[in-house]
Design a protein around this motif. Sequence first.
Motif, mmCIF file in Angstrom:
data_model
loop_
_atom_site.group_PDB
_atom_site.id
_atom_site.type_symbol
_atom_site.label_atom_id
_atom_site.label_comp_id
_atom_site.label_asym_id
_atom_site.label_seq_id
_atom_site.Cartn_x
_atom_site.Cartn_y
_atom_site.Cartn_z
ATOM 1 N N TYR A 330 -51.655 -37.902 -21.305
ATOM 2 C CA TYR A 330 -52.232 -38.482 -22.513
ATOM 3 C C TYR A 330 -52.744 -39.886 -22.226
ATOM 4 C CZ TYR A 330 -47.412 -40.266 -22.603
ATOM 5 O OH TYR A 330 -46.208 -40.832 -22.263
ATOM 6 N N GLY A 331 -53.758 -40.311 -22.986
ATOM 7 C CA GLY A 331 -54.352 -41.633 -22.804
ATOM 8 C C GLY A 331 -55.854 -41.536 -22.852
ATOM 9 N N SER A 332 -56.527 -42.417 -22.109
ATOM 10 C CA SER A 332 -57.989 -42.403 -22.015
ATOM 11 C C SER A 332 -58.398 -43.256 -20.827
ATOM 12 C CB SER A 332 -58.632 -42.954 -23.300
ATOM 13 O OG SER A 332 -58.394 -44.347 -23.414
ATOM 14 N N ASP A 333 -59.661 -43.166 -20.461
ATOM 15 C CA ASP A 333 -60.150 -43.976 -19.341
ATOM 16 C C ASP A 333 -60.101 -45.461 -19.661
ATOM 17 O OD1 ASP A 333 -60.614 -41.708 -17.852
ATOM 18 O OD2 ASP A 333 -62.741 -41.558 -18.415
ATOM 19 N N SER A 334 -60.236 -45.812 -20.934
ATOM 20 C CA SER A 334 -60.284 -47.232 -21.298
ATOM 21 C C SER A 334 -58.902 -47.871 -21.404
ATOM 22 C CB SER A 334 -61.036 -47.420 -22.619
ATOM 23 O OG SER A 334 -60.395 -46.701 -23.662
ATOM 24 N N VAL A 335 -57.893 -47.115 -21.850
ATOM 25 C CA VAL A 335 -56.554 -47.712 -22.004
ATOM 26 C C VAL A 335 -55.598 -47.293 -20.896
ATOM 27 C CG1 VAL A 335 -56.816 -47.842 -24.509
ATOM 28 C CG2 VAL A 335 -55.633 -45.862 -23.490
ATOM 29 N N GLY A 336 -55.999 -46.284 -20.107
ATOM 30 C CA GLY A 336 -55.127 -45.797 -19.046
ATOM 31 C C GLY A 336 -54.533 -44.442 -19.407
ATOM 32 N N TRP A 337 -53.995 -43.783 -18.394
ATOM 33 C CA TRP A 337 -53.426 -42.449 -18.575
ATOM 34 C C TRP A 337 -51.954 -42.449 -18.218
ATOM 35 C CZ3 TRP A 337 -55.974 -38.389 -20.675
ATOM 36 C CH2 TRP A 337 -57.377 -38.464 -20.762
ATOM 37 N N SER A 338 -51.225 -41.572 -18.873
ATOM 38 C CA SER A 338 -49.835 -41.347 -18.487
ATOM 39 C C SER A 338 -49.804 -40.533 -17.199
ATOM 40 C CB SER A 338 -49.097 -40.574 -19.589
ATOM 41 O OG SER A 338 -49.547 -39.215 -19.623
ATOM 42 N N ASP A 339 -48.635 -40.442 -16.600
ATOM 43 C CA ASP A 339 -48.451 -39.482 -15.517
ATOM 44 C C ASP A 339 -48.532 -38.070 -16.091
ATOM 45 O OD1 ASP A 339 -48.037 -41.527 -13.688
ATOM 46 O OD2 ASP A 339 -45.858 -41.529 -13.995
ATOM 47 N N LYS A 340 -48.780 -37.104 -15.230
ATOM 48 C CA LYS A 340 -48.779 -35.717 -15.673
ATOM 49 C C LYS A 340 -47.331 -35.262 -15.858
ATOM 50 C CE LYS A 340 -51.928 -32.890 -14.265
ATOM 51 N NZ LYS A 340 -52.769 -31.937 -13.452
ATOM 52 N N VAL A 341 -47.056 -34.613 -16.989
ATOM 53 C CA VAL A 341 -45.701 -34.208 -17.348
ATOM 54 C C VAL A 341 -45.640 -32.691 -17.470
ATOM 55 C CG1 VAL A 341 -43.842 -34.423 -19.049
ATOM 56 C CG2 VAL A 341 -45.352 -36.375 -18.596
#
Length: 665
Positions: A330-341
């Motif tokens: 979850y997240g976005s290119d602009s705010v960053g992404w979480s690790d894959k869970v």
Amino acid sequence: MKPSATSSLIILNVFIIFLAFIPFSSSYLLPPSVLGSAIVHQNYTAISSFRVLNRRHLIQCPDPNPYLRINVSSENSLLSDNEYVNVTVSGVFLPSDDDWVAMISPSDSDVKSCPPKKSRYVQTGDLSKLPLLCHYPVKAQYMSNDPDYLKCTKQECKKYNNTNCEVSACSGTISFHVINIRTDIEFVFFSGGFETPCILTRSGPMKFSNPNQPLHGHISSIDSTATSMRLTWVSGSEETQLVQYGDGETLTSKAKTFSQDDMCSEFLVLSFWYFIKRLCNDFESSENCMEFIASVLPSPAKDFGWHDPGYIHSAVMTGLRPSTSYSYRYGSDSVGWSDKVQFRTPPAGGSDELKFLAFGDMGKAPLDPSVEHYIQPGSLSVIKAVTDEVKSGNVDSIFHIGDISYATGFLVEWDFFLHLISPMASQVSYMTAIGNHERDYIGSGSVYITPDSGGECGVPYETYFPMPTPAKDKPWYSIEQGSIHFTVISTENDWTENSEQYEWMTKDMGSVDRSKTPWLIFTGHRPMYSSSTNRLFDLDDRFSKAVEPLLLQHKVDLALFGHVHNYERTCSVYQSNCLAMPTKDRNGVDTYDHSNYSAPVQAVIGMAGFSLTKFSKPGSWSLTRISDFGYLRGHAAKEDINLEFVNANTRQVQDSFRITKRQNR
């Protein structure tokens, strides 16, 4: 008639002066209807010297030491989402065991004496001194946590005369666990302990590398089909974010937040009822009076315990299959992404089996030697044990039945709680029920008029943990997983006969299709039975009188409760009488035969973190009593449920029981 500002404030000031000379325990002025709740408040708030820190008078430090410094070393110039930082205090002439360091956030908080108004702090239950800090520290440590500090082992020269050292000083280093709470932090060096503190020096502000980073993802079921799962997470940014899951599916999030205006604030010093009524005589209505008092006396959540929660994002993953593993980020290119869970959906309602864990009253504790506003000493061992169970692949879902984070009006503690549970709550369905420390507050509509939520009134809880409830502040729901129908209620909202929740309970339990889900488990926070030493305040006979007949009428198999901080299991009990006793199976396990149903089995499982409660003389209905930290492990098939109390520290099973029921063919 509207009161003049002068007359109202004169009465209020007289009232406050009266507070200064009368101990809080004076309850002879308390209306009988609220006397019990005041005592319960004192029982549950667990006042400590750190918890009343911002009601201490900030004294003037001795002559300032020009060599004092506080330095913070981090892995990078900006703080990461989860790290340990070393805080070094140097230039100290006389190290004292009263020297300590506080972590403050936001960094521009007023680290000084607040206006001299005791009235602003009476809701916390401590009336001792004027406030110390306008904003409460996130956490603190004594410098003596570094054993070299008091011994002055680390000595350095601060002033030389040629090659001779004329002035030497001591230093010490302590480590703080820091997580991304979005707002800047700062470390402040105090002396005088928590009782008589004074500020010596402070570090500069420290920023997080990405305050908008999406964090603390956790999943929950939205219905009994197990084909949709809700993912909830926290970010400093309101902008729409994405969930990528499964085989390339993408969803957009919806963001919510809450503000100080959403927190409750009501007058809590009930011991002085006469003065409140005298003040309110000058107002057109009692509502106007309470609004006036609340503006002078804000709750912790509304005032010194407030911390900006950022934005709570949520999205529902659809098109899933029951009992199936998927991955998401979850997240976005602009705010960053979480690790894959990696996560697994629970079995659908009506399927053959379910493996679940259940507990109440967990809360959190620091991962460093710090003191915090509210610490639940058993929480870390339970979280570790439950996380290990989830990682083993033998858990379909988790039920946390009330007293979730124990933030109780100190909002930053929700972030620390979410950080701790993320490894388990991100992988399996994490279902919750509301407790007194999430909901209760005077004048808020809760059943129990205690200040136990610190002014949160369920708002943060319902935002962080959106359950499939009918509406806001109606925190009851049911869900079917495997062979079990779970009826989850709120003991903090009206459950009296003919209330909305009572009617819902009746309809919900009356509509269970036992051919599909043969087991009915009823859960809520406050118990009907307990042998604890505090049972005078832990139990409410009105609740049992109103709701227990429904359990019998609808043949509830098992009732699970928290609130009391131990583990206790009953016989098949109704109105304090054992209508049936379990028998031993060939393995010596207590077995309840519900083919010939008599009454529900009830269990208290509030032993997941809060300081444990001792037992007094048990009732005849009490079969097993354990005062250890742990959780309940359940495995339900169509014709039996196997349940175990697991000690979180030893991982040993300390109690086992079964409920059996023959299915009609």
